[in-house]
Design an enzyme around this catalytic site. Sequence first.
Site: not given
Ligand code: GLA
Length: 743
Positions: A367, A445, A478-481, A552
Amino acid sequence: MIEVLNKEMFYLYNEKISYVIHILPNGHLGHAYFGKKLGTITSEDVRYLTSTESKSAGTVKFSQTIPNFSLHDQYQEVPIYGTSDFKDGTLKVAEGDDSLYLDFQYISHTIKKEKPRNLAVPASFAEDGQVESITFCLEDPFNQLRLEVTYSLFKNRGTIARGQKLTNLGEKKRKLLRFLSGALDMKNQNFEFLHLSGAWLKERHIKRHSLTQGTVSVGSLKGASSHQHNPFVALLPKGSDNQQGEVYAANLIYSGNFLAQTEVDEWNNLRMMLGIHPECFSWELEQNATFETPEMLLHYTSEGLNGLMAETSAFAEKHVIHPKWYRRNRPVVLNNWEATYFDFDHKKLLALAMEGKKIGIDCFVLDDGWFGQRDNDRVSLGDWFEDPRKFPKGIAAFGKDIHELGLQFGLWFEPEMVSPTSELYTKHPEWVVRHTDSSRIAIGRGQYVLDFSNPAVVENIYEQMKKIISSTDLDYIKWDMNRNITQAYSAYLADNQVNQTEFFHRYILGVYRLYEKILSDFPDILIEGCAGGGGRYDLGILFYSPQIWPSDDSDPIERLAIQSGTLLGYPLSSFSNHVSAAPNHQVRRQTSLEMRTNVAMFGPLGYELNLFELSKNELEQIKTDILFYKKYQSLLTFGRFYQLTEVIDQPNEYGWAVFDEESREGLVCFFRILTEANSSNREFIKVPFVRENKRYSLNGENISGNILKKIGIRKPYQFNSVNGEIAQVAGDYQSFVYELQEL
Ligand code: GLA
């Protein structure tokens, strides 16, 4: 499936639903019916249904030349405010500062029998022979505008997909001020407006509003479909339950700002509309330029919430998610986020992955924190190259070590963001979405949003990601935003004389463009969508990534509510679930490993906890749990999901089931949040999917289908007096699994 009756009525039907469109006396497209299939009908039937003879009082007539005709009391396909209809409509166009009075009349139609998948734009698709579409070409001769409205009907599905496209045929520039994807006009049948709403850590809880004269809406102006609301909405007659009730639902294949609105008028007629939110939106059209809306889905079932889930989930799996993932089991993942957060290096992670391998993990997902100098969440986004302090031999070497363990390898990216201290931002401060006064740029953030309306930005991130994906032979992203968009100003659009009101839509098109580029180069990669958990759980994202990290919050009690809401509009296979530590890191709740596992196994299963902190017994238990999961993996990912208990009003008990029609095999899980003092010992949960004349093995007991269907499974006995030993379950946070097999 599509019949033209008497040249002016269009009958769309299949095994489940009918949809009837007709041409109104003024040439506009009228709506006659959507709902349960009607069988054979004639033009006489449609005329009977749509008769305009009994006019409503107090209306303004459309024109002097058409006697007694007003749009205000007509059901329409393309409603427009101010055309003798006073309700909100789907379309508004201006020339300079003046709104145009729009008047779209039927010109022609075309019917097609194919709908291929095109990675460039998220939309529904189907194999040849499984779909039929009709496109109406309407023109407004006075304003020189063309509107094409398309409806697609799929074999054996209770779903209609529709979208619209506007072309400016005139020489003068026109500006689209509002362009929703579609509307459904119908009688308000004592409906409640159901939507999935919440917040970070508690996304998509089921909420309801009674509908009476007036407007009710939900939407997002955050640049993403959002944690707070979701584009999936439904109309549910009061008194419906899991098994019965004529439910109408809508969803949008889109990930940006949206509006979902219902309006009930003075005659209890209802209009439901869905599309790009008109606030902060306009789009300029030069001569011959077009704008196409995202596609909107309309679902119908007469079988209550379980019928709705069957429909929405089958549709997304067959006609939205890439066919490559159809009925394809997903890897059981070990994700290091809640295990290590930012504190790791090659050696530590490899040890964790080896431990994971021993208990049956398929894929190790690294991650946040592997790139730049990312020791906390304020730095390095945008610098997608490995951190040599953590990976002295490089990330490719780490990937190789993971692969050599026989595991798949996944990496976390947050492609749309940049940290103010990153190398990328230092080089390209003009690439962020921002207030022009640099002392007043909003920050979330610790990060800025990259200007994805600028193709050069998308290209830069793509090149960086491509290098890492190739060198690590990556299996999973895992493509986050993690933050929403404020101060939606793009220097790139300003330089190119494009209005800033086009930003939000152009941004999301840029995101889709990056997905398209990555998936064109690496078609086998499994992408898991994520947006600070569930901030972008929508069909636009599912088009590219077959599963989404839903929240989360990995606490199983919270997940009961999140999952029960989400599955009304999205398939079980899309809902990633991880078993995490106890006490839980988000809410500090202490639950048993059994409870956490039983909730997490519904959908693609994963683990997200420090395996070195577990006891030998717990590790052994997880090994057994993964074997159990693998035995039922297809069922738990793709089986038909049922709610067996009432879910709408935040219940204390949940009955979840998955059942496979072919193997006649199922799993039922019963969850009780808080224990009840001195409860009854005669409580049952009905099992709707069994056959009455068959017998079933229920955890080894031989029970009649008649009993299971009409009376039910006996709820686990929770005797909680002094003699706790005789209870099957005791204390709070109870869970119980039943294996069910037709004999
Ligand atoms: C977000 C994602 C989490 C994790 C964090 C890492 O909050 O939802 O699952 O990947 O970022 O910073």
